[in-house]
Design a protein around this motif. Sequence first.
Motif, mmCIF file in Angstrom:
data_model
loop_
_atom_site.group_PDB
_atom_site.id
_atom_site.type_symbol
_atom_site.label_atom_id
_atom_site.label_comp_id
_atom_site.label_asym_id
_atom_site.label_seq_id
_atom_site.Cartn_x
_atom_site.Cartn_y
_atom_site.Cartn_z
ATOM 1 N N GLY A 16 0.813 -1.213 0.000
ATOM 2 C CA GLY A 16 0.000 0.000 0.000
ATOM 3 C C GLY A 16 0.844 1.259 0.000
ATOM 4 N N LEU A 17 1.917 1.246 0.786
ATOM 5 C CA LEU A 17 2.829 2.395 0.810
ATOM 6 C C LEU A 17 3.522 2.570 -0.534
ATOM 7 N N ARG A 18 3.868 1.454 -1.154
ATOM 8 C CA ARG A 18 4.530 1.514 -2.462
ATOM 9 C C ARG A 18 3.584 2.075 -3.523
ATOM 10 N N LEU A 19 2.352 1.625 -3.514
ATOM 11 C CA LEU A 19 1.362 2.132 -4.463
ATOM 12 C C LEU A 19 1.155 3.633 -4.258
ATOM 13 N N ALA A 20 1.046 4.061 -3.014
ATOM 14 C CA ALA A 20 0.867 5.484 -2.720
ATOM 15 C C ALA A 20 2.042 6.295 -3.253
ATOM 16 N N THR A 21 3.251 5.771 -3.098
ATOM 17 C CA THR A 21 4.430 6.468 -3.601
ATOM 18 C C THR A 21 4.386 6.589 -5.120
ATOM 19 N N ASP A 22 3.997 5.515 -5.793
ATOM 20 C CA ASP A 22 3.909 5.551 -7.253
ATOM 21 C C ASP A 22 2.834 6.529 -7.732
ATOM 22 N N LEU A 23 1.772 6.678 -6.971
ATOM 23 C CA LEU A 23 0.722 7.622 -7.349
ATOM 24 C C LEU A 23 1.156 9.072 -7.123
ATOM 25 N N VAL A 24 1.943 9.301 -6.078
ATOM 26 C CA VAL A 24 2.407 10.656 -5.767
ATOM 27 C C VAL A 24 3.560 11.064 -6.682
ATOM 28 N N PHE A 25 4.434 10.105 -7.026
ATOM 29 C CA PHE A 25 5.609 10.381 -7.856
ATOM 30 C C PHE A 25 5.590 9.540 -9.133
ATOM 31 N N PRO A 26 4.640 9.787 -10.039
ATOM 32 C CA PRO A 26 4.600 9.002 -11.282
ATOM 33 C C PRO A 26 5.757 9.412 -12.197
ATOM 34 N N HIS A 27 6.117 8.522 -13.109
ATOM 35 C CA HIS A 27 7.147 8.838 -14.095
ATOM 36 C C HIS A 27 6.802 8.183 -15.421
ATOM 37 N N ALA A 28 7.271 8.793 -16.485
ATOM 38 C CA ALA A 28 7.064 8.230 -17.816
ATOM 39 C C ALA A 28 7.850 6.929 -17.935
ATOM 40 N N ASP A 29 7.403 6.065 -18.835
ATOM 41 C CA ASP A 29 8.068 4.770 -18.996
ATOM 42 C C ASP A 29 9.564 4.908 -19.245
ATOM 43 N N ALA A 30 9.952 5.869 -20.049
ATOM 44 C CA ALA A 30 11.367 6.031 -20.382
ATOM 45 C C ALA A 30 12.005 7.170 -19.578
#
Length: 139
Positions: A16-30
Motif C-alpha cells: 500500500g505504501l509503495r502504491l501510494a508512492t507511485d501515485l504521488v511520484f509518477p514517471h514516464a516509462d522512459a
Amino acid sequence: MPLALAAFLGGVLGTGLRLATDLVFPHADAGFPAGTLGVNVLGALMLGWLVGGLWTRPGIPRWLKVALGPGLLGSFTTFSAVTVSLVEQSSAGLWGLAGLYLLATLALGFGAAAFGLWAGSRLAHRPIPVEIPDDGSTL
C-alpha cells in the motif's frame, strides 16, 4: 502470531505504501524513476537501521522482525521495478539514463544501508554486527 501472517500483514502495508508512492511520484516509462529510486534507498536505509539496531536487542519478537523486514520492507522496495525501468530506458535507446539510474540505485542503496547499519548500531549502543548469525535468531 504465526510468521506467515506477520509477513502477510507487513506485506499488505508495504504494498500500500509503495502504491501510494507511485501515485504521488509518477514517471514516464522512459523517464527517470525518482520515486522507485527513493523508495529503494529509503527501504535500504530502514532495513540497515533495523538490522543494526532493533534486531540486535534481546526480546524483540521474531514475528515483528518478519513483519517489518521481509513483509513491510520486502514489499515496499522492489528489485523488479528497478529492472522494469532499466528495460524501458534501454528499449527506448536511453542507455545513458539507464546507466545513471543503475549506478545511482547501487551507490545510494549501498550507502543508505551502510548508514542505516551505523545509525542503528549507534541508537542501540552496540557495535555494527560483523556477521549476522544464520541460526534463525535474526529473523
